[in-house]
Design a protein around this motif. Sequence first.
Motif, PDB file in Angstrom:
ATOM      1  N   ALA A 166       0.962  -1.222   0.089  1.00  0.00           N
ATOM      2  CA  ALA A 166       0.115   0.044  -0.027  1.00  0.00           C
ATOM      3  C   ALA A 166       0.916   1.160   0.037  1.00  0.00           C
ATOM      4  O   ALA A 166       0.364   2.328  -0.680  1.00  0.00           O
ATOM      5  CB  ALA A 166      -1.015  -0.003   1.147  1.00  0.00           C
ATOM      6  N   ASP A 167       2.039   1.254   0.625  1.00  0.00           N
ATOM      7  CA  ASP A 167       3.143   2.482   0.547  1.00  0.00           C
ATOM      8  C   ASP A 167       3.906   2.462  -0.610  1.00  0.00           C
ATOM      9  O   ASP A 167       4.917   3.047  -0.555  1.00  0.00           O
ATOM     10  CB  ASP A 167       3.665   2.352   1.867  1.00  0.00           C
ATOM     11  N   GLY A 168       3.618   1.647  -1.588  1.00  0.00           N
ATOM     12  CA  GLY A 168       4.278   1.743  -2.721  1.00  0.00           C
ATOM     13  C   GLY A 168       5.641   0.816  -2.736  1.00  0.00           C
ATOM     14  O   GLY A 168       6.278   0.782  -3.925  1.00  0.00           O
ATOM     15  N   ARG A 169       5.931  -0.019  -2.116  1.00  0.00           N
ATOM     16  CA  ARG A 169       7.062  -1.138  -1.927  1.00  0.00           C
ATOM     17  C   ARG A 169       7.064  -2.072  -2.934  1.00  0.00           C
ATOM     18  O   ARG A 169       6.019  -2.542  -2.839  1.00  0.00           O
ATOM     19  CB  ARG A 169       7.612  -1.205  -0.411  1.00  0.00           C
ATOM     20  N   GLU A 170       7.919  -2.249  -3.688  1.00  0.00           N
ATOM     21  CA  GLU A 170       8.090  -3.566  -4.305  1.00  0.00           C
ATOM     22  C   GLU A 170       8.275  -4.677  -3.600  1.00  0.00           C
ATOM     23  O   GLU A 170       9.405  -4.628  -2.938  1.00  0.00           O
ATOM     24  CB  GLU A 170       9.107  -3.370  -5.646  1.00  0.00           C
ATOM     25  N   VAL A 171       7.948  -5.661  -3.794  1.00  0.00           N
ATOM     26  CA  VAL A 171       8.005  -7.150  -2.944  1.00  0.00           C
ATOM     27  C   VAL A 171       8.127  -8.289  -4.166  1.00  0.00           C
ATOM     28  O   VAL A 171       7.424  -8.528  -4.584  1.00  0.00           O
ATOM     29  CB  VAL A 171       7.121  -7.485  -1.980  1.00  0.00           C
ATOM     30  N   LEU A 172       9.623  -8.555  -4.062  1.00  0.00           N
ATOM     31  CA  LEU A 172       9.482  -9.748  -5.200  1.00  0.00           C
ATOM     32  C   LEU A 172       8.857 -11.158  -4.650  1.00  0.00           C
ATOM     33  O   LEU A 172       8.789 -11.420  -3.559  1.00  0.00           O
ATOM     34  CB  LEU A 172      10.961  -9.975  -5.073  1.00  0.00           C
ATOM     35  N   ASP A 173       8.225 -11.896  -5.539  1.00  0.00           N
ATOM     36  CA  ASP A 173       7.212 -12.993  -5.158  1.00  0.00           C
ATOM     37  C   ASP A 173       8.330 -14.015  -5.107  1.00  0.00           C
ATOM     38  O   ASP A 173       8.449 -14.912  -6.270  1.00  0.00           O
ATOM     39  CB  ASP A 173       6.108 -13.200  -6.174  1.00  0.00           C
ATOM     40  N   GLY A 174       8.838 -14.564  -4.255  1.00  0.00           N
ATOM     41  CA  GLY A 174       9.798 -15.578  -4.324  1.00  0.00           C
ATOM     42  C   GLY A 174       9.065 -16.951  -4.064  1.00  0.00           C
ATOM     43  O   GLY A 174       9.828 -18.073  -3.966  1.00  0.00           O
ATOM     44  N   THR A 175       8.027 -16.967  -3.826  1.00  0.00           N
ATOM     45  CA  THR A 175       7.331 -18.337  -3.886  1.00  0.00           C
ATOM     46  C   THR A 175       6.232 -18.439  -4.752  1.00  0.00           C
ATOM     47  O   THR A 175       5.346 -19.277  -4.622  1.00  0.00           O
ATOM     48  CB  THR A 175       6.476 -18.375  -2.309  1.00  0.00           C
ATOM     49  N   SER A 176       6.277 -17.585  -5.962  1.00  0.00           N
ATOM     50  CA  SER A 176       5.176 -17.804  -6.929  1.00  0.00           C
ATOM     51  C   SER A 176       3.591 -17.867  -6.312  1.00  0.00           C
ATOM     52  O   SER A 176       2.954 -18.596  -6.529  1.00  0.00           O
ATOM     53  CB  SER A 176       5.361 -19.190  -7.859  1.00  0.00           C
ATOM     54  N   GLY A 177       3.534 -16.882  -5.653  1.00  0.00           N
ATOM     55  CA  GLY A 177       2.240 -16.778  -4.860  1.00  0.00           C
ATOM     56  C   GLY A 177       2.363 -17.761  -3.634  1.00  0.00           C
ATOM     57  O   GLY A 177       2.655 -17.410  -2.729  1.00  0.00           O
ATOM     58  N   LEU A 178       1.661 -18.838  -4.055  1.00  0.00           N
ATOM     59  CA  LEU A 178       1.574 -20.077  -3.062  1.00  0.00           C
ATOM     60  C   LEU A 178       1.888 -21.305  -4.074  1.00  0.00           C
ATOM     61  O   LEU A 178       1.296 -22.113  -4.047  1.00  0.00           O
ATOM     62  CB  LEU A 178       0.253 -20.295  -2.142  1.00  0.00           C
ATOM     63  N   TRP A 179       3.055 -21.162  -4.735  1.00  0.00           N
ATOM     64  CA  TRP A 179       3.558 -22.368  -5.460  1.00  0.00           C
ATOM     65  C   TRP A 179       2.686 -22.155  -6.947  1.00  0.00           C
ATOM     66  O   TRP A 179       2.787 -23.295  -7.509  1.00  0.00           O
ATOM     67  CB  TRP A 179       3.356 -23.802  -4.924  1.00  0.00           C
ATOM     68  N   CYS A 180       2.076 -20.970  -7.044  1.00  0.00           N
ATOM     69  CA  CYS A 180       0.932 -21.359  -8.237  1.00  0.00           C
ATOM     70  C   CYS A 180       1.084 -20.248  -9.413  1.00  0.00           C
ATOM     71  O   CYS A 180       0.866 -20.485 -10.530  1.00  0.00           O
ATOM     72  CB  CYS A 180      -0.377 -20.957  -7.715  1.00  0.00           C
ATOM     73  N   VAL A 181       1.734 -19.248  -9.216  1.00  0.00           N
ATOM     74  CA  VAL A 181       1.901 -18.222 -10.267  1.00  0.00           C
ATOM     75  C   VAL A 181       3.186 -18.354 -11.023  1.00  0.00           C
ATOM     76  O   VAL A 181       4.221 -17.579 -11.131  1.00  0.00           O
ATOM     77  CB  VAL A 181       1.918 -16.712  -9.787  1.00  0.00           C
ATOM     78  N   GLY A 182       3.293 -19.646 -11.754  1.00  0.00           N
ATOM     79  CA  GLY A 182       4.573 -19.615 -12.517  1.00  0.00           C
ATOM     80  C   GLY A 182       4.808 -18.888 -13.634  1.00  0.00           C
ATOM     81  O   GLY A 182       5.928 -18.412 -14.234  1.00  0.00           O
ATOM     82  N   ALA A 183       3.671 -18.321 -14.325  1.00  0.00           N
ATOM     83  CA  ALA A 183       3.725 -17.494 -15.776  1.00  0.00           C
ATOM     84  C   ALA A 183       3.771 -16.150 -14.990  1.00  0.00           C
ATOM     85  O   ALA A 183       3.896 -15.196 -15.974  1.00  0.00           O
ATOM     86  CB  ALA A 183       2.529 -17.691 -16.354  1.00  0.00           C
TER      87      ALA A 183
END
Length: 444
Positions: free
Chosen positions: A37-54
Amino acid sequence: MNMPALDAFWMPFTPNREFKAAPRMVVSAEGLSYRTADGREVLDGTSGLWCVGAGHRHPRIAEAMKRQIDTLDFASNFQVGHPGAFALAERIAALAPPGLDRVFLVNSGSEACDTAMKIALAYWRSRGEGQRNLFVGRERGFHGVGFGGISVGGMTNNRRAFGGAMLRADHLRSTWDAQTQAFVRGQPAEGAAMADELETRIVALHDASNIAAVIVEPVAGSTGVLVPPVGYLQRLREICDRHGLLLVFDEVITGFGRLGAMFAAQAFGVVPDMILFAKTVSNGAAPLGGVIVSRKVHDSVMHGPPHLAELMHGYTCSGHPLACAAALATIDVLQEEDLPARVRELSPHFEAAVHSLADAPGVVSVRNIGLAAGIELAPLPGEPGRRGAEVQAAVFDRGMLTRAPGDTLVLAPPFISTRSDIDRMVELLRAAINDPPPSSRGAP
């Protein structure tokens, strides 16, 4: 955006009191990253919950879902059908190992596991062997949170509160051996004989005539990426064949590309009787799961009066039009962008990167296969899980989402990651491990 009140939502698998005192909220996502919400980027190191491969918000998947909602928002698959469910089942059957070509659609991995267990019971009943109602799972296995999945699963915290309501099950030992596998890269070379317990103890104790199915994850993901030894899964298949047991692979995590093949069954060269899937099948854009069933098992259940359902099972949203549209588009993306090949190409770099953490303070094991890794930390004395939770929170503050089942940090990046993305994720992990929260300082 205005943040909602937090009290009403009871969060799953989350320490609610702790979270609501210091919430970690994301409000948007694209590609490899979330945004807070404060504009910080957070890398997705777990593909959401193992699911966002693309990657998040893939345009082809988003467009397919938008087209679908403007055409057909909902149709039950109870005695009425819609084309998307049949098209999806056909696509999945074509991707599966030979002989597995019937697909039952559900909404999650938990539902997939309970569905497979029902199918197994129905199969044996159709053959006049209804006494086969014992299931064999594995210690440290996770098969969802239905009562069937908890019964065959081997995660003690999931089972403890619900022990009086479980189905009959026994459990193989975990494939994890801390003494010999702590820093093995990929599959351990030794340990296939761990599978022999199925024959020497479980079949010997219960007799094969009472066992409905053996259900295992090819790679146990939710307990920190436990990789099977070379030959272990082949040995399980041989024992099941020798004693006439059904073998079920839970590929909720490994299915659709995580190991560099569409299914782990193909990556390991072992064909089970059923495969459970969920998560990546729709790239996380809509809830969807299912069971891929062998023709032999399916056809055995197809009996009785033709006007009656052969299997009294299903869910209101089984094969939901939006979920099917998302999955069909996801399969197009996986194939046309050749994402499993990308996983194979990236895996050696990923392996080297995660194993570079072996010398970080408190790291007692690093395990990896495909684009999945577990970095295990020594627990704090008398407080198992606390160190992992605190480092997970510290990594988020530095700009990456990870998970910490117990004291193991999990890294499972999207398939679209680059080498530099992997390096950045690993360095964020290293920074959080090197500068632990106060409660971890002085620990081994």
